[in-house]
Design a protein around this motif. Structure first.
Motif, mmCIF file in Angstrom:
data_model
loop_
_atom_site.group_PDB
_atom_site.id
_atom_site.type_symbol
_atom_site.label_atom_id
_atom_site.label_comp_id
_atom_site.label_asym_id
_atom_site.label_seq_id
_atom_site.Cartn_x
_atom_site.Cartn_y
_atom_site.Cartn_z
ATOM 1 N N PRO A 466 -61.488 12.637 43.771
ATOM 2 C CA PRO A 466 -61.454 13.295 42.466
ATOM 3 C C PRO A 466 -60.807 14.671 42.584
ATOM 4 C CG PRO A 466 -63.662 13.377 43.377
ATOM 5 C CD PRO A 466 -62.818 12.589 44.345
ATOM 6 N N ASP A 467 -60.584 15.237 41.442
ATOM 7 C CA ASP A 467 -60.003 16.590 41.415
ATOM 8 C C ASP A 467 -61.016 17.604 41.928
ATOM 9 O OD1 ASP A 467 -57.502 16.355 40.690
ATOM 10 O OD2 ASP A 467 -57.739 17.091 38.602
ATOM 11 N N GLU A 508 -62.705 12.160 33.830
ATOM 12 C CA GLU A 508 -62.820 13.578 33.493
ATOM 13 C C GLU A 508 -64.166 14.175 33.957
ATOM 14 O OE1 GLU A 508 -62.442 11.191 31.314
ATOM 15 O OE2 GLU A 508 -63.944 11.240 29.732
ATOM 16 N N ARG A 509 -65.142 13.269 34.157
ATOM 17 C CA ARG A 509 -66.442 13.794 34.613
ATOM 18 C C ARG A 509 -66.540 13.835 36.140
ATOM 19 N NH1 ARG A 509 -71.638 11.539 31.727
ATOM 20 N NH2 ARG A 509 -72.541 12.935 33.286
ATOM 21 N N GLN A 510 -65.434 13.397 36.764
ATOM 22 C CA GLN A 510 -65.484 13.393 38.235
ATOM 23 C C GLN A 510 -64.924 14.688 38.844
ATOM 24 O OE1 GLN A 510 -64.018 9.848 40.055
ATOM 25 N NE2 GLN A 510 -65.224 8.519 38.727
ATOM 26 N N THR A 511 -64.351 15.495 37.979
ATOM 27 C CA THR A 511 -63.775 16.751 38.495
ATOM 28 C C THR A 511 -64.889 17.656 39.034
ATOM 29 O OG1 THR A 511 -62.045 16.589 36.851
ATOM 30 C CG2 THR A 511 -62.356 18.757 37.883
ATOM 31 N N GLN A 526 -70.560 28.320 44.346
ATOM 32 C CA GLN A 526 -71.178 27.300 43.496
ATOM 33 C C GLN A 526 -70.336 26.036 43.556
ATOM 34 O OE1 GLN A 526 -72.722 28.614 39.656
ATOM 35 N NE2 GLN A 526 -71.670 30.571 40.017
ATOM 36 N N VAL A 527 -71.010 24.926 43.790
ATOM 37 C CA VAL A 527 -70.332 23.627 43.735
ATOM 38 C C VAL A 527 -70.872 22.928 42.486
ATOM 39 C CG1 VAL A 527 -69.924 21.447 44.927
ATOM 40 C CG2 VAL A 527 -70.092 23.564 46.238
ATOM 41 N N ILE A 528 -69.991 22.773 41.509
ATOM 42 C CA ILE A 528 -70.439 22.300 40.190
ATOM 43 C C ILE A 528 -69.826 20.922 39.905
ATOM 44 C CG2 ILE A 528 -70.519 22.909 37.727
ATOM 45 C CD1 ILE A 528 -69.743 25.808 38.749
ATOM 46 N N ASP A 529 -70.706 20.019 39.491
ATOM 47 C CA ASP A 529 -70.187 18.692 39.126
ATOM 48 C C ASP A 529 -70.649 18.351 37.719
ATOM 49 O OD1 ASP A 529 -72.666 16.907 39.088
ATOM 50 O OD2 ASP A 529 -72.843 17.817 41.106
ATOM 51 N N GLN A 530 -70.125 17.269 37.195
ATOM 52 C CA GLN A 530 -70.561 16.808 35.867
ATOM 53 C C GLN A 530 -71.092 15.387 35.985
ATOM 54 O OE1 GLN A 530 -67.269 17.840 32.952
ATOM 55 N NE2 GLN A 530 -66.369 18.436 34.926
ATOM 56 N N GLY A 531 -71.699 15.149 37.122
ATOM 57 C CA GLY A 531 -72.158 13.808 37.436
ATOM 58 C C GLY A 531 -73.457 13.418 36.735
ATOM 59 N N ALA A 532 -74.179 12.506 37.398
ATOM 60 C CA ALA A 532 -75.375 11.936 36.781
ATOM 61 C C ALA A 532 -76.523 12.916 36.689
ATOM 62 C CB ALA A 532 -75.817 10.723 37.603
#
Ligand code: ADP
Length: 604
Positions: A466-467, A508-511, A526-532
């Protein structure tokens, strides 16, 4: 001492008888103790006139005389049998100290020119055949004396000889004590069994007057004529005999006797009584000889002190022994405890080293595990450049066989082959570097390049990575003092988890965003995801070892990350992403160097 006229002696017995008859019916008995240095008869003869004078002057009392030797007098005073004491200066000073005698008058005979200078010693030798003339010649000779405590008969002479450096106790061939009466000394000299003898001053003259010896048979050593005494004397002179009262004597009686003595007219021989003389010289004599009341000074020697103070010494010894035992025990205890402490310190250091080892081991395993998870598509990724390289090589061969190989085609194919080989080599190189087993080191470190390196590693290993957007927001410069591979391991772990959290979700949520900033002199990543994301109750267990929600997960990654960050003095925590779905993992590291201007870290 005194020189009593012979008429006194002759009438002594009859005077005593008269004295006994005179007292009235109400007369009170008064006991007078006199020191009989020449035997009882001589004492009676010498002192009876005085007794009869007192009985006449003080008829309300009945004075009775008792003669004693030194020991007898001491006992009589101790037993309270005597009211009035007449004795030589030496015994007086001794008993003054022992029984509290108080002198009330001092004898004054015509012999004494100056008050207080009336009593001394004459050291005599046989005139006929003795070569001795001076006191200094007595060293190493045989000398007779009356007794160790005799005043004129020993002590006065002993002090005199000390002035010449002769200690009678140690420097004579023989010191013979012949006892009372004093004539014993004369007999010893006369018989030649001793070289010299000590008698009190005027004794020879007195005995000659009594017809008991001839002065011409004897010679006095170092005679002192300047003394003023009409007798030969070898020593310094001391006060004459005192009359003294005891502690029990009635003060009224003491006063009456003192007055009577002072009022006594001089006898035919010139003997009378005067006010009490100063007996300090006698004290000094005793002190110098360490005798009589100063005998205790002899004990100021190691042996004497030990005898006198043995209970204290015993106690002191026991105390010192106890102290030594205590000190030794304390010392041993300290030694033992120190050894125990050293041992436990060694054990602790060993345990810490083991812990460090196993931690490093775990970190290594964790790195391998991250790699393992990321390397699912590694073969594919490596295979791609290899296939491309193969294709280019085959195309070159084909063109060669078709004779269509142009230099341009060769250049193009080789360039592609080099590029693809470098790509595959880079992937392998990064993995090898990351997976290498090593010991931790701390060095100033910039985090942004580290994040980019992590991104490269992930991209190189995943087919459809992912990005990963890296944003550096550090206003000035902040270098963390950290171990690069360890921090990279943390970053990689967080990125890998973020990728897992977004797996199967729309692209788009994998970035993933990695933000690097600084606050409060700390680097903040900070490591930020938009995962589950993760429900709150599970978020609390995130950092516990073996917590995992993945079927093939170990649940060790985050707990190791936390250990790594905290060992750097930083903090790692997780929270739900406030911007929407997913999670953010944040860690801080203390800045080694910080300024608002840009800082160049060695590895930046
Ligand atoms: P593992 O990955 O082997 O499970 P970790 O310690 O790395 O071990 O992670 C523990 C658990 O934390 C994971 O199983 C997962 O449930 C949760 N977790 C970690 N990172 C995230 C994330 N970004 N979003 C949601 N859950 C996460």
């Amino acid at each position: 001492m005194r020189f009593f006229p012979s008429c006194w002696r002759r009438s002594a017995a009859s005077l005593i008888a008269v004295a006994c008859l005179v007292p009235s019916a109400f007369a009170r008995d008064v006991s007078i103790g006199v020191f009989a240095y020449q035997g009882e008869y001589a004492a009676v003869s010498d002192w009876s006139p005085l007794i009869s004078y007192l009985n006449h002057s003080l008829p309300e009392h009945r004075f009775q005389m008792h003669s004693y030797d030194a020991a007898g007098m001491r006992k009589a005073i101790g037993d309270g049998q005597i009211d009035l004491v007449i004795t030589n200066p030496g015994y007086y000073v001794t008993m003054e100290a022992e029984f509290g005698l108080s002198r009330i008058a001092t004898l004054e005979s015509m012999q004494s020119v100056r008050a207080g200078h009336a009593s001394g010693s004459a050291i005599i030798v046989r005139a006929r055949d003795s070569p001795l003339r001076e006191l200094t010649e007595l060293d190493g000779k045989r000398v007779a004396a009356v007794a160790p405590e005799a005043f004129g008969g020993y002590l006065v002479a002993a002090r005199e000889l000390l002035r010449f450096g002769i200690d009678m106790e140690s420097d004579l061939q023989e010191l013979r004590f012949v006892g009372l009466p004093m004539m014993n000394v004369v007999q010893a000299v006369r018989s030649g069994t001793v070289d010299a003898g000590i008698v009190r001053s005027c004794f020879l003259e007195q005995m000659e007057a009594r017809g008991q010896l001839r002065m011409a048979d004897f010679r006095v050593l170092s005679p002192r004529r300047e003394s003023g005494l009409p007798c030969a004397v070898s020593t310094a002179l001391y006060p004459d005999w005192p009359a003294a009262v005891t502690r029990q004597t009635d003060p009224v009686l003491a006063k009456a006797v003192a007055q009577a003595l002072l009022a006594m007219p001089a006898s035919a021989s010139g003997m009378s009584w005067s006010v009490p003389a100063d007996y300090q010289p006698v004290h000094e004599l005793y002190r110098e000889l360490r005798a009589g009341p100063y005998a205790y000074l002899r004990e100021i020697t190691p042996g004497g002190l030990a005898r006198r103070f043995w209970p204290w010494l015993l106690g002191l010894t026991a105390l010192v022994a106890a102290w030594i035992v205590h000190t030794v025990r304390a010392e041993q205890l300290v030694h033992r405890r120190t050894a125990e402490l050293r041992e436990s310190l060694r054990a602790r250091q060993a345990a810490e080293a083991r812990m460090r080892d196993s931690q490093e081991q775990m970190e290594h395993l964790s790195r391998l595990s991250v790699l393992g998870e990321l390397s699912g598509n590694l073969a594919h990724e490596i295979n791609q450049p290899l296939t491309t390289i193969g294709n280019y090589a085959r195309s070159v061969l084909r063109r060669q066989s078709d004779s269509k190989l142009t230099p341009e085609a060769i250049t193009e194919a080789c360039s592609e082959i080099v590029s693809e080989a470098e790509r595959a080599g880079g992937i392998v190189q990064r993995i090898r570097h990351f997976a290498k087993k090593r010991s931790a080191v701390r060095e100033p470190l910039a985090l942004t390049p580290l994040a980019h390196e992590a991104k490269r590693l992930v991209s190189g290993m995943l087919a459809n990575a992912p990005d990963i957007v890296i944003e550096s927001r550090t206003p000035g410069g902040c270098c963390a003092l950290a171990d690069g591979p360890q921090i990279q391991q943390v970053l990689l772990n967080l990125i890998k988890n973020a990728i897992d959290a977004g797996r199967g979700l729309p692209a788009e949520r994998q970035t993933i965003r990695v933000e690097i900033g600084a606050a409060d002199k700390r680097t903040l990543v900070q490591v930020i995801d938009q995962g589950a994301g993760l429900p709150e109750e599970q978020r609390e267990q995130l950092f516990q070892p073996f917590f995992t929600t993945k079927p093939d997960g170990l649940g060790l990654g985050l707990s190791i990350c936390k250990t790594i960050i905290e060992s750097h003095g930083g903090r790692l925590w997780a929270e739900a992403n406030p911007d929407g779905c997913g999670m953010r993992f944040i860690f801080t590291l203390p800045c080694h160097e910080y300024s608002t201007a840009s800082v160049s870290c060695p590895r930046c």
